[in-house]
Motif scaffolding. Structure first.
Motif, mmCIF file in Angstrom:
data_model
loop_
_atom_site.group_PDB
_atom_site.id
_atom_site.type_symbol
_atom_site.label_atom_id
_atom_site.label_comp_id
_atom_site.label_asym_id
_atom_site.label_seq_id
_atom_site.Cartn_x
_atom_site.Cartn_y
_atom_site.Cartn_z
ATOM 1 N N GLY A 46 5.482 123.700 42.717
ATOM 2 C CA GLY A 46 6.684 124.478 42.999
ATOM 3 C C GLY A 46 7.873 123.627 43.422
ATOM 4 N N LEU A 47 7.665 122.327 43.577
ATOM 5 C CA LEU A 47 8.765 121.468 44.029
ATOM 6 C C LEU A 47 9.636 120.942 42.891
ATOM 7 C CD1 LEU A 47 7.101 119.433 46.928
ATOM 8 C CD2 LEU A 47 8.279 121.627 46.997
ATOM 9 N N ARG A 55 8.930 116.950 31.114
ATOM 10 C CA ARG A 55 9.471 115.624 30.793
ATOM 11 C C ARG A 55 8.574 114.531 31.364
ATOM 12 N NH1 ARG A 55 14.802 117.111 30.951
ATOM 13 N NH2 ARG A 55 14.681 117.145 33.213
ATOM 14 N N LEU A 56 8.071 114.747 32.577
ATOM 15 C CA LEU A 56 7.157 113.762 33.176
ATOM 16 C C LEU A 56 5.911 113.617 32.314
ATOM 17 C CD1 LEU A 56 7.592 114.935 36.869
ATOM 18 C CD2 LEU A 56 8.111 112.629 36.057
ATOM 19 N N ARG A 91 17.459 127.020 43.334
ATOM 20 C CA ARG A 91 17.643 125.614 43.648
ATOM 21 C C ARG A 91 16.613 124.735 42.956
ATOM 22 N NH1 ARG A 91 20.385 124.077 48.497
ATOM 23 N NH2 ARG A 91 21.612 125.809 49.234
ATOM 24 N N ALA A 92 15.392 125.221 42.927
ATOM 25 C CA ALA A 92 14.325 124.408 42.328
ATOM 26 C C ALA A 92 14.419 124.400 40.815
ATOM 27 C CB ALA A 92 12.958 124.927 42.780
ATOM 28 N N MET A 93 15.306 125.200 40.244
ATOM 29 C CA MET A 93 15.428 125.271 38.791
ATOM 30 C C MET A 93 16.188 124.094 38.214
ATOM 31 S SD MET A 93 13.713 127.472 37.464
ATOM 32 C CE MET A 93 14.260 127.666 35.762
ATOM 33 N N ASP A 99 13.806 113.297 37.470
ATOM 34 C CA ASP A 99 12.769 114.289 37.741
ATOM 35 C C ASP A 99 11.973 113.935 38.990
ATOM 36 O OD1 ASP A 99 13.352 115.963 35.469
ATOM 37 O OD2 ASP A 99 12.548 114.338 34.243
ATOM 38 N N ARG A 100 12.673 113.362 39.950
ATOM 39 C CA ARG A 100 12.042 113.019 41.220
ATOM 40 C C ARG A 100 12.291 114.135 42.235
ATOM 41 N NH1 ARG A 100 10.370 107.890 43.039
ATOM 42 N NH2 ARG A 100 10.645 106.200 41.559
#
Ligand code: HEC
Ligand code: HEC
Length: 151
Positions: A46-47, A55-56, A91-93, A99-100
């Motif tokens: 969820g972070l 992408r990761l 915000r998390a979107m 991507d950190r």
């Protein structure tokens, strides 16, 4: 002030780490824990938004200077699981730089009282090393009452 800080992560991150509590965390997929929790804690899904997780996964052979390659079947399983559990709050979107998690706006805000030298101290080494201060980070527990900054 303290109140503002305490409330922020709940706006920032999806339910998962919001409570900062183990109780509020969805159980991690065993595959995720195994494949993405060996070099660092299995970061709560969820972070980051789904786009960042994907992408990761797409670049695991060049993963922050490490080769974290996985076979196609495992990748597919993780992709599905991460998409389902990714951060969905407003915000998390927004995918953070590189991507950190540690470069997202809420993270910086939540940790703005920590001195720059603390991040690079021998006991911490990197902001990505959550366990240095959140001893139960591998259980998804980031509750601020249990934070201890090593000296
Ligand atoms: C071979 C070791 C290794 C494996 C396996 C691995 N990682 Fe990493 N990961 C790293 C390293 C090294 C970093 C950079 C840590 C730092 O900056 O201190 C990193 C950083 C990250 C970050 C960014 C942390 C931050 O700064 O916010 C994320 C997100 C991440 N990894 C996700 C994953 C996922 C998802 C998997 C499983 C598919 C995975 N990692 C598997 C080595 C690994
Ligand atoms: C150098 C120590 C340190 C490291 C490393 C660290 N944190 Fe924290 N974190 C803190 C402190 C201190 C607070 C409490 C801030 C406050 O009291 O407002 C905090 C708060 C939080 C909160 C809010 C908790 C709550 O109950 O409000 C979250 C979520 C969080 N951190 C996630 C992370 C994640 C994820 C990582 C690793 C990617 C990480 N932290 C790495 C020190 C650290």
């Amino acid at each position: 002030m303290r109140q503002v800080i305490a409330v922020l992560p709940c706006l920032a991150i999806a339910s998962l780490a919001c409570a900062g509590d183990r109780a509020g965390a969805a159980p991690l997929s065993p595959t995720y824990r195994q494949e993405c929790g060996s070099c660092h804690v299995p970061y709560p899904p969820g972070l980051l938004p789904a786009a960042s997780w994907q992408r990761l996964l797409d670049h695991l052979p060049q993963h922050f200077g490490s080769d974290a390659s996985l076979d196609a079947a495992t990748l597919k399983e993780l992709s599905t699981w991460l998409a389902a559990h990714a951060g969905k709050s407003r915000r998390a979107m927004e995918p953070p730089p590189q991507d950190r998690i540690t470069r997202s706006v809420w993270f910086r805000h939540e940790h703005d009282e920590i001195a720059p030298t603390t991040w690079t101290s021998p006991a911490v080494k990197s902001p990505a090393n959550c366990t240095a201060c959140h001893a139960q980070a591998d259980q998804g527990d980031f509750n601020e009452d249990r934070v201890r900054i090593p000296r």
